[in-house]
Enzyme design. Structure first.
Site, PDB file in Angstrom:
ATOM      1  CD  GLU A   1      -8.606   4.816  -1.721  1.00  0.00           C
ATOM      2  OE1 GLU A   1      -7.713   5.634  -1.465  1.00  0.00           O
ATOM      3  OE2 GLU A   1      -9.510   4.561  -0.933  1.00  0.00           O
TER       4      GLU A   1
ATOM      5  CG  HIS B   1      -8.834  -0.786   4.629  1.00  0.00           C
ATOM      6  ND1 HIS B   1      -8.621  -0.843   3.259  1.00  0.00           N
ATOM      7  CD2 HIS B   1      -8.418   0.433   4.999  1.00  0.00           C
ATOM      8  CE1 HIS B   1      -8.067   0.279   2.843  1.00  0.00           C
ATOM      9  NE2 HIS B   1      -7.942   1.084   3.883  1.00  0.00           N
ATOM     10  CG  ASP B   2     -11.197   2.729   3.531  1.00  0.00           C
ATOM     11  OD1 ASP B   2     -10.599   3.109   2.503  1.00  0.00           O
ATOM     12  OD2 ASP B   2     -10.690   2.730   4.667  1.00  0.00           O
TER      13      ASP B   2
ATOM     14  CG  ASP C   1      -4.245   5.966   0.852  1.00  0.00           C
ATOM     15  OD1 ASP C   1      -5.174   5.187   1.088  1.00  0.00           O
ATOM     16  OD2 ASP C   1      -4.106   7.065   1.414  1.00  0.00           O
TER      17      ASP C   1
ATOM     18  CG  ASP D   1      -2.217   0.678   1.029  1.00  0.00           C
ATOM     19  OD1 ASP D   1      -3.259   0.132   1.443  1.00  0.00           O
ATOM     20  OD2 ASP D   1      -2.208   1.765   0.390  1.00  0.00           O
TER      21      ASP D   1
HETATM   22  O1  TEU Z   1      -9.243   6.066   1.780  1.00  0.00           O
HETATM   23  C1  TEU Z   1      -9.553   7.214   1.008  1.00  0.00           C
HETATM   24  C2  TEU Z   1     -10.953   7.552   1.129  1.00  0.00           C
HETATM   25  O2  TEU Z   1     -11.531   8.121   0.255  1.00  0.00           O
HETATM   26  C3  TEU Z   1     -11.595   7.179   2.405  1.00  0.00           C
HETATM   27  O3  TEU Z   1     -11.811   8.385   3.096  1.00  0.00           O
HETATM   28  C4  TEU Z   1     -12.851   6.456   2.072  1.00  0.00           C
HETATM   29  O4  TEU Z   1     -13.472   7.065   0.968  1.00  0.00           O
HETATM   30  C5  TEU Z   1     -13.753   6.596   3.247  1.00  0.00           C
HETATM   31  O5  TEU Z   1     -13.046   6.049   4.312  1.00  0.00           O
HETATM   32  C6  TEU Z   1     -15.033   5.851   2.950  1.00  0.00           C
HETATM   33  O6  TEU Z   1     -15.998   6.442   3.767  1.00  0.00           O
HETATM   34  C7  TEU Z   1      -7.840   5.842   1.891  1.00  0.00           C
HETATM   35  C8  TEU Z   1      -7.632   4.638   2.784  1.00  0.00           C
HETATM   36  O7  TEU Z   1      -8.208   3.490   2.154  1.00  0.00           O
HETATM   37  C9  TEU Z   1      -8.277   4.934   4.113  1.00  0.00           C
HETATM   38  O8  TEU Z   1      -8.196   3.792   4.976  1.00  0.00           O
HETATM   39  C10 TEU Z   1      -7.534   6.104   4.747  1.00  0.00           C
HETATM   40  O9  TEU Z   1      -8.209   6.465   5.935  1.00  0.00           O
HETATM   41  C11 TEU Z   1      -7.513   7.314   3.801  1.00  0.00           C
HETATM   42  O10 TEU Z   1      -7.205   6.995   2.457  1.00  0.00           O
HETATM   43  C12 TEU Z   1      -6.415   8.266   4.251  1.00  0.00           C
HETATM   44  O11 TEU Z   1      -5.175   7.652   4.010  1.00  0.00           O
END
Ligand code: TEU
Ligand code: CA
Length: 551
Positions: A253, A326-327, A196, A95
């Site tokens: 992403e 994970h989000d 990311d 990542d």
């Molecule tokens: O997520 C980016 C992002 O857009 C997140 O805010 C996601 O859309 C949101 O959590 C959904 O509601 C990446 C990573 O995957 C996330 O875990 C990190 O918190 C974020 O970037 C900051 O690095």
């Protein structure tokens, strides 16, 4: 390109397997479970960040890109894990979090010392306006995107938490340092990067105020930060300096990505990235209070989005395919039915619907055994900075009643996917011998990997078969996608065409039997997979999925 017929398994290291009893997953825990992944048949592991971090955002706030987080282990243990993966024919995608660092990164510690410091322009500093923040943008984890720093009487930009200052990609020194770091990891033998929020690295340099909508106190920075003016220039430079020198899987992403932008990010000429994650299907229920709702998706909207991405990238760019990460909440809870009656059937149906599409499928840890949302009832059970801030903000600003916010968290909080992997029926589901950093989902007695491996009819073996189909039949990788039954609000159906072959896929997204003539001529073809052993002409049973190959 090897990654076009690969299946990727995402590991959230904090919650995968704890080998030393401190309640936190670690690298040795991953190494100890590689045989399980090899049995599943996945080709690639995407590993969420394991670099040094104060864990304000569970590793997405990096303080040293070239050292392993102490809780996760050592660089030697990383090297051993990588070697053990490669021994099993499993590739490793790291990542890459380079839109921002931790505020404890050496670069930021220098940058904030003085306006003259050589690292000052590694980050985005602006003067306040009339004693206030430079503009009205709101951060993803609450508050303004600008944090005041007394030392130099200026504000720095952070699109996420104030401990995640955004890097200034306009600065060539930042880009060169990042490319050097990326090459360092590639020289260690890793096989790719998940990047990311890579769509956010180029900002509109005038940092204009945005429009404030509804009850929010701040504006959405998206229009000035996502898919910004120089993002493709930067990625083409990164491709020249790093990516083109190695045989990598790269997936961006790309928050806020559109079809048109995806055709650039993931173009088939290979001048930027291999593929991107789009968010339209997981943002279908975003509304007045952002993502914070317990509202369910509707199948017509889901199909419209996914069919659009399948057909409009055809011949132009490559899709990633995912239900969860994970989000996001757990797939079977959000898109299927996680009750005892239909959890297994609907999890298999969802897997069929996604894995028979065109693109690279991603399996999020636990999805292969049908793990469900945790549905935590109390705010004290949550660990996720996004969820906690959203709850506090909703209470402070009185934008919804506490029980409404809790019911939204139970359905949509990122912590639903972050409860520890359920390995067996022993204490803490076999994840740890210590006290887990976050609650274990109490259904581990019914849902765990050990029982799944003993059950020939388990979701695990269904995923194993789907993954194998991708290897056996070119049509699964190369067939052109065409939607079917596009007005049906119960069945998701499509076909894939390759030469004189046709693959017909039908999935009943409901707990009712539904009329369907799609498979009335099934005996003329070969059934590749189904979650039912017996079928009834003219109907699909509850959550029935079927795949027939006609040659
Ligand atoms: O997520 C980016 C992002 O857009 C997140 O805010 C996601 O859309 C949101 O959590 C959904 O509601 C990446 C990573 O995957 C996330 O875990 C990190 O918190 C974020 O970037 C900051 O690095
Ligand atoms: Ca541990």
């Amino acid at each position: 390109m090897w990654w076009k017929n690969s299946v990727v398994y995402q590991i959230y290291p904090r919650s995968f397997a704890d080998s030393n009893g401190d309640g936190i997953g670690d690298l040795n825990g991953i190494t100890a479970h590689l045989d399980y992944l090899q049995k599943l048949g996945v080709d690639v592991v995407w590993l969420s960040p394991v670099y040094q971090s104060p864990n304000d955002d569970n590793g997405y706030d990096i303080s040293d890109y070239q050292n392993i987080m102490q809780e996760f282990g050592t660089m030697e243990e990383f090297d051993r894990m990588l070697a053990e993966m490669h021994k099993r024919g499993i590739r490793l995608v790291m990542d890459l979090v380079v839109n921002h660092t931790s505020d404890e990164h050496a670069w930021f510690i220098e940058s904030k010392k003085s306006k003259e410091n050589p690292y000052r322009d590694f980050y985005i500093w602006r003067e306040g306006k009339d004693g206030k923040e430079p503009n009205n943008w709101g951060a993803c984890f609450g508050g303004s995107t600008w944090e005041y720093d007394r030392e130099t009487d200026m504000y720095y930009l952070h699109c996420f938490s104030k401990k995640q200052p955004d890097l200034n990609w306009e600065n060539k020194a930042v880009r060169n340092n990042i490319y050097e770091m990326m090459c360092w990891w590639c020289e260690k033998g890793i096989d790719g990067f998940r990047m990311d929020v890579i769509s956010m690295i180029s900002k509109e340099q005038s940092y204009p105020n945005g429009e404030i909508h509804g009850g929010s106190s701040y504006a959405d920075f998206g229009p000035f930060v996502c898919n910004g003016p120089r993002v493709h220039e930067y990625l083409q430079e990164m491709n020249r300096e790093v990516l083109s020198k190695y045989n990598l899987l790269t997936v961006g992403e790309t928050a806020g990505v559109t079809i048109e932008e995806a055709k650039k990010y993931a173009n088939l000429d290979g001048t930027e990235l291999g593929m991107v994650f789009q968010f339209e299907h997981v943002d279908l229920t975003v509304g007045e209070f952002g993502k914070w709702t317990d509202e369910r998706f509707c199948l017509k909207d889901l199909r419209e989005v996914l069919n659009k991405w399948q057909t409009e990238l055809e011949g132009k760019a490559w899709n990633s395919l995912y239900w969860s990460n994970h989000d996001q909440p757990r797939a079977v809870s959000r898109f299927g039915n996680d009750g005892p009656m239909y959890r297994k059937l609907s999890a298999k149906m969802l897997a069929t619907c996604l894995h028979m599409m065109k693109g690279t499928p991603y399996i999020y840890q636990g999805e292969e055994i049908g793990m469900t949302n945790a549905y935590f009832e109390k705010i004290e059970e949550y660990r996720d900075i996004e969820s906690i801030h959203a709850f506090e903000d909703a209470m402070e600003r009185n934008i919804m009643a506490e029980e409404d916010m809790i019911s939204a968290l139970k359905v949509i909080s990122r912590d639903n996917a972050r409860t520890p992997m359920q390995w067996n029926r022993s204490r803490h589901a076999g994840f740890t011998t210590g006290t887990p950093w976050i609650g274990i989902n109490q259904n581990y007695l019914q849902i765990n990997a050990e029982d799944a491996l003993q059950d020939a009819d388990s979701i695990f073996y269904y995923y194993q078969k789907l993954i194998a189909l991708r290897k056996q039949y070119n049509i699964v990788v190369d067939g052109i996608f065409y939607g079917l039954l596009e007005d049906d609000d119960k069945i998701y159906a499509y076909e894939r065409i390759l030469g004189n072959q046709k693959l017909v896929v039908g999935c009943n997204f409901t707990d009712k039997k539904v009329d369907c003539t799609l498979f009335d001529n099934a005996e003329e073809g070969e059934e590749l997979i189904s979650n039912y052993k017996h079928h009834k002409k003219g109907i699909l049973k509850p959550y029935e999925a079927r795949v027939i190959l006609f040659s």
